[in-house]
Motif scaffolding. Structure first.
Motif, PDB file in Angstrom:
ATOM      1  N   THR A 190       0.965  -1.246  -0.049  1.00  0.00           N
ATOM      2  CA  THR A 190       0.061  -0.010   0.079  1.00  0.00           C
ATOM      3  C   THR A 190       0.921   1.379  -0.018  1.00  0.00           C
ATOM      4  O   THR A 190       0.519   2.107  -0.691  1.00  0.00           O
ATOM      5  CB  THR A 190      -0.898   0.051   1.195  1.00  0.00           C
ATOM      6  N   LEU A 191       1.757   1.391   0.754  1.00  0.00           N
ATOM      7  CA  LEU A 191       2.787   2.480   1.007  1.00  0.00           C
ATOM      8  C   LEU A 191       3.685   2.530  -0.367  1.00  0.00           C
ATOM      9  O   LEU A 191       3.703   3.781  -0.634  1.00  0.00           O
ATOM     10  CB  LEU A 191       3.528   2.422   2.337  1.00  0.00           C
ATOM     11  N   LEU A 192       4.106   1.485  -0.752  1.00  0.00           N
ATOM     12  CA  LEU A 192       4.859   1.483  -2.012  1.00  0.00           C
ATOM     13  C   LEU A 192       4.043   2.045  -3.101  1.00  0.00           C
ATOM     14  O   LEU A 192       4.324   3.076  -4.054  1.00  0.00           O
ATOM     15  CB  LEU A 192       5.431   0.179  -2.281  1.00  0.00           C
ATOM     16  N   LYS A 193       2.675   1.649  -3.309  1.00  0.00           N
ATOM     17  CA  LYS A 193       1.765   2.162  -4.405  1.00  0.00           C
ATOM     18  C   LYS A 193       1.525   3.667  -4.251  1.00  0.00           C
ATOM     19  O   LYS A 193       1.511   4.438  -5.381  1.00  0.00           O
ATOM     20  CB  LYS A 193       0.798   1.162  -4.426  1.00  0.00           C
ATOM     21  N   GLN A 194       1.210   4.085  -3.219  1.00  0.00           N
ATOM     22  CA  GLN A 194       1.036   5.425  -2.624  1.00  0.00           C
ATOM     23  C   GLN A 194       2.013   6.334  -3.146  1.00  0.00           C
ATOM     24  O   GLN A 194       1.819   7.267  -3.598  1.00  0.00           O
ATOM     25  CB  GLN A 194       0.549   5.695  -1.327  1.00  0.00           C
ATOM     26  N   SER A 195       3.214   5.778  -2.643  1.00  0.00           N
ATOM     27  CA  SER A 195       4.522   6.675  -3.217  1.00  0.00           C
ATOM     28  C   SER A 195       4.507   6.443  -4.672  1.00  0.00           C
ATOM     29  O   SER A 195       5.016   7.749  -5.234  1.00  0.00           O
ATOM     30  CB  SER A 195       5.909   6.046  -2.343  1.00  0.00           C
ATOM     31  N   GLU A 196       4.529   5.452  -5.302  1.00  0.00           N
ATOM     32  CA  GLU A 196       4.777   5.595  -6.861  1.00  0.00           C
ATOM     33  C   GLU A 196       3.605   6.427  -7.334  1.00  0.00           C
ATOM     34  O   GLU A 196       3.979   7.141  -8.323  1.00  0.00           O
ATOM     35  CB  GLU A 196       4.472   4.041  -7.449  1.00  0.00           C
ATOM     36  N   ASP A 197       2.332   6.567  -6.871  1.00  0.00           N
ATOM     37  CA  ASP A 197       1.368   7.406  -7.475  1.00  0.00           C
ATOM     38  C   ASP A 197       1.681   8.787  -7.335  1.00  0.00           C
ATOM     39  O   ASP A 197       1.565   9.751  -8.125  1.00  0.00           O
ATOM     40  CB  ASP A 197      -0.004   6.934  -6.699  1.00  0.00           C
ATOM     41  N   LYS A 198       2.253   9.188  -6.072  1.00  0.00           N
ATOM     42  CA  LYS A 198       2.763  10.494  -5.861  1.00  0.00           C
ATOM     43  C   LYS A 198       3.560  10.901  -6.618  1.00  0.00           C
ATOM     44  O   LYS A 198       3.712  11.900  -6.979  1.00  0.00           O
ATOM     45  CB  LYS A 198       3.117  10.490  -4.304  1.00  0.00           C
ATOM     46  N   ILE A 199       4.864  10.132  -6.852  1.00  0.00           N
ATOM     47  CA  ILE A 199       5.854  10.392  -7.613  1.00  0.00           C
ATOM     48  C   ILE A 199       5.350  10.533  -9.148  1.00  0.00           C
ATOM     49  O   ILE A 199       5.662  11.750  -9.985  1.00  0.00           O
ATOM     50  CB  ILE A 199       6.907   9.515  -7.838  1.00  0.00           C
ATOM     51  N   GLN A 200       4.379   9.744  -9.697  1.00  0.00           N
ATOM     52  CA  GLN A 200       3.552   9.877 -10.971  1.00  0.00           C
ATOM     53  C   GLN A 200       2.909  11.330 -11.245  1.00  0.00           C
ATOM     54  O   GLN A 200       3.140  11.760 -12.120  1.00  0.00           O
ATOM     55  CB  GLN A 200       2.885   8.667 -11.256  1.00  0.00           C
ATOM     56  N   TYR A 201       2.251  11.514 -10.088  1.00  0.00           N
ATOM     57  CA  TYR A 201       1.682  12.676 -10.220  1.00  0.00           C
ATOM     58  C   TYR A 201       2.378  14.017 -10.127  1.00  0.00           C
ATOM     59  O   TYR A 201       2.216  14.911 -10.959  1.00  0.00           O
ATOM     60  CB  TYR A 201       0.424  12.828  -8.858  1.00  0.00           C
ATOM     61  N   GLN A 202       3.448  14.018  -9.259  1.00  0.00           N
ATOM     62  CA  GLN A 202       4.203  15.068  -9.171  1.00  0.00           C
ATOM     63  C   GLN A 202       4.931  15.192 -10.601  1.00  0.00           C
ATOM     64  O   GLN A 202       5.375  16.350 -10.908  1.00  0.00           O
ATOM     65  CB  GLN A 202       5.378  15.119  -8.076  1.00  0.00           C
ATOM     66  N   ALA A 203       5.396  14.208 -11.323  1.00  0.00           N
ATOM     67  CA  ALA A 203       6.174  14.110 -12.474  1.00  0.00           C
ATOM     68  C   ALA A 203       5.230  14.916 -13.664  1.00  0.00           C
ATOM     69  O   ALA A 203       5.797  15.329 -14.501  1.00  0.00           O
ATOM     70  CB  ALA A 203       6.315  12.768 -12.998  1.00  0.00           C
ATOM     71  N   PHE A 204       3.958  14.565 -13.632  1.00  0.00           N
ATOM     72  CA  PHE A 204       3.185  15.377 -14.520  1.00  0.00           C
ATOM     73  C   PHE A 204       2.170  16.323 -14.129  1.00  0.00           C
ATOM     74  O   PHE A 204       1.216  16.543 -15.045  1.00  0.00           O
ATOM     75  CB  PHE A 204       2.212  13.903 -15.321  1.00  0.00           C
ATOM     76  N   HIS A 205       2.069  16.989 -13.231  1.00  0.00           N
ATOM     77  CA  HIS A 205       1.389  17.971 -12.591  1.00  0.00           C
ATOM     78  C   HIS A 205       2.159  19.155 -11.974  1.00  0.00           C
ATOM     79  O   HIS A 205       3.166  19.022 -11.439  1.00  0.00           O
ATOM     80  CB  HIS A 205       0.093  17.483 -11.597  1.00  0.00           C
ATOM     81  N   ASP A 206       1.513  20.181 -12.063  1.00  0.00           N
ATOM     82  CA  ASP A 206       2.317  21.535 -11.444  1.00  0.00           C
ATOM     83  C   ASP A 206       2.175  21.447  -9.821  1.00  0.00           C
ATOM     84  O   ASP A 206       0.978  21.217  -9.319  1.00  0.00           O
ATOM     85  CB  ASP A 206       1.767  22.802 -11.950  1.00  0.00           C
ATOM     86  N   ALA A 207       3.083  21.710  -9.187  1.00  0.00           N
ATOM     87  CA  ALA A 207       3.003  21.457  -7.945  1.00  0.00           C
ATOM     88  C   ALA A 207       2.247  22.713  -7.118  1.00  0.00           C
ATOM     89  O   ALA A 207       1.686  22.544  -6.235  1.00  0.00           O
ATOM     90  CB  ALA A 207       4.627  21.661  -7.260  1.00  0.00           C
ATOM     91  N   LEU A 208       2.387  23.729  -7.700  1.00  0.00           N
ATOM     92  CA  LEU A 208       1.348  24.881  -7.183  1.00  0.00           C
ATOM     93  C   LEU A 208      -0.249  24.728  -7.443  1.00  0.00           C
ATOM     94  O   LEU A 208      -0.810  24.944  -6.628  1.00  0.00           O
ATOM     95  CB  LEU A 208       1.938  26.288  -7.833  1.00  0.00           C
ATOM     96  N   THR A 209      -0.366  24.742  -8.485  1.00  0.00           N
ATOM     97  CA  THR A 209      -1.973  24.825  -9.050  1.00  0.00           C
ATOM     98  C   THR A 209      -2.687  23.244  -8.977  1.00  0.00           C
ATOM     99  O   THR A 209      -3.651  23.260  -9.271  1.00  0.00           O
ATOM    100  CB  THR A 209      -1.942  25.356 -10.338  1.00  0.00           C
ATOM    101  N   GLY A 210      -1.883  22.315  -9.350  1.00  0.00           N
ATOM    102  CA  GLY A 210      -2.242  21.016  -9.457  1.00  0.00           C
ATOM    103  C   GLY A 210      -2.746  20.685 -10.702  1.00  0.00           C
ATOM    104  O   GLY A 210      -3.109  19.521 -11.171  1.00  0.00           O
ATOM    105  N   LEU A 211      -2.693  21.602 -11.788  1.00  0.00           N
ATOM    106  CA  LEU A 211      -2.988  21.434 -13.111  1.00  0.00           C
ATOM    107  C   LEU A 211      -1.934  20.337 -13.900  1.00  0.00           C
ATOM    108  O   LEU A 211      -0.687  20.592 -13.499  1.00  0.00           O
ATOM    109  CB  LEU A 211      -3.001  22.817 -13.831  1.00  0.00           C
TER     110      LEU A 211
END
Length: 275
Positions: A190-211
């Motif tokens: 669970t924690l590993l998948k959450q970390s992977e999802d977080k890294i994936q999200y951060q790689a393709f979304h703006d940190a400030l706006t979330g777009l």
């Protein structure tokens, strides 16, 4: 580990020796003093041999019990869940770790299908991919959502479990219907998948706006152009800008400029479909 057959052979040898000694005692009345002394000496030697064999048997039994306890401890207290399944996917046995992960007692898990503890939305994927990797398990796994019975506070109501397994030799006995044919290992990732999802999200979304960011945009444009070319369609790219944004940053500060970007992103998101 001590071979059980060797223990059985030693018991048989001991019984034979005891029987021979009894026959010799019955013959004592027919022997002279010299022969009696020789026979008694021989019986004494046999007695010593029997005592040594008994000692070896006790030591072998102690070692066997110790090894069995070690195996049981390693199996039950392993950091991952272990389960043996039959051909129908029913759980033949499992370790304490898996029982704790699912929030059940080990006895209540036996004879139940493993799929019963998996979320329904993952049933189709589980069946399809599980059958595939069973034939060739090397470097393959399945990540599914498990539903746990939260009997204790430390048991999560659900967790993402990574299933790995291998086929074991099937018994030729027709009578042995409910037998272990598959060994599976279940890890809580669970924690590993959450970390992977977080890294994936951060790689393709703006940190400030979330777009979605520029990398995300480039990926969508590439896909859209390929689709348009295949379907012989045309498309358009809309570019939007914020007037006097640099002036706001310079006069009011970057914090105000960031707040403006966040507000604009929220207003824009309410006007667009999720996809």
């Amino acid at each position: 580990m001590t071979d059980p057959l060797s223990v059985k052979d030693k018991n048989f040898q001991r019984e034979q020796a005891e029987g021979m000694a009894q026959d010799r005692v019955e013959e004592l009345g027919q022997l002279n003093e010299t022969e009696k002394d020789e026979l008694l000496s021989e019986l004494h030697i046999h007695q010593i041999e029997l005592e040594l064999q008994n000692r070896e048997l006790r030591e072998s039994q102690t070692r066997l019990e110790f090894v069995q306890r070690q195996y049981a401890d390693l199996y039950n207290e392993a950091p991952v869940g272990y389960a043996s399944l039959d051909d129908n996917g029913l759980i033949v046995r499992c370790n304490l770790t898996l029982a704790r992960m699912l929030g059940h007692a080990p006895e209540s898990i036996k004879a139940r299908p493993l799929m019963q503890f998996i979320d329904k939305q993952d049933h189709a994927m589980f069946l399809g991919r599980y059958r595939a990797f069973v034939k060739s398990p090397a470097d393959k796994h399945i990540d599914v959502l498990f539903k746990a019975k939260a009997q204790h506070e430390d048991v999560a109501p659900q967790f993402i479990g990574r299933i790995q397994g291998r086929r074991i030799n099937k018994s030729e006995s027709v009578e042995d219907v409910w037998q272990e044919t598959m060994l599976v290992v279940i890890s809580d990732v669970t924690l590993l998948k959450q970390s992977e999802d977080k890294i994936q999200y951060q790689a393709f979304h703006d940190a400030l706006t979330g777009l979605p960011n520029r990398a995300n945009l480039n990926g969508h444009i590439t896909t859209a152009l390929a689709l348009a070319s295949r379907q012989k369609h045309f498309g358009a790219l809309l570019y939007m800008d914020l007037d006097r944004f640099k002036t706001i940053n310079d006069s009011l500060g970057h914090q105000i400029g960031d707040e403006l970007l966040v507000c604009f992103a929220e207003r824009l998101s309410t006007r667009l479909r999720k996809e």
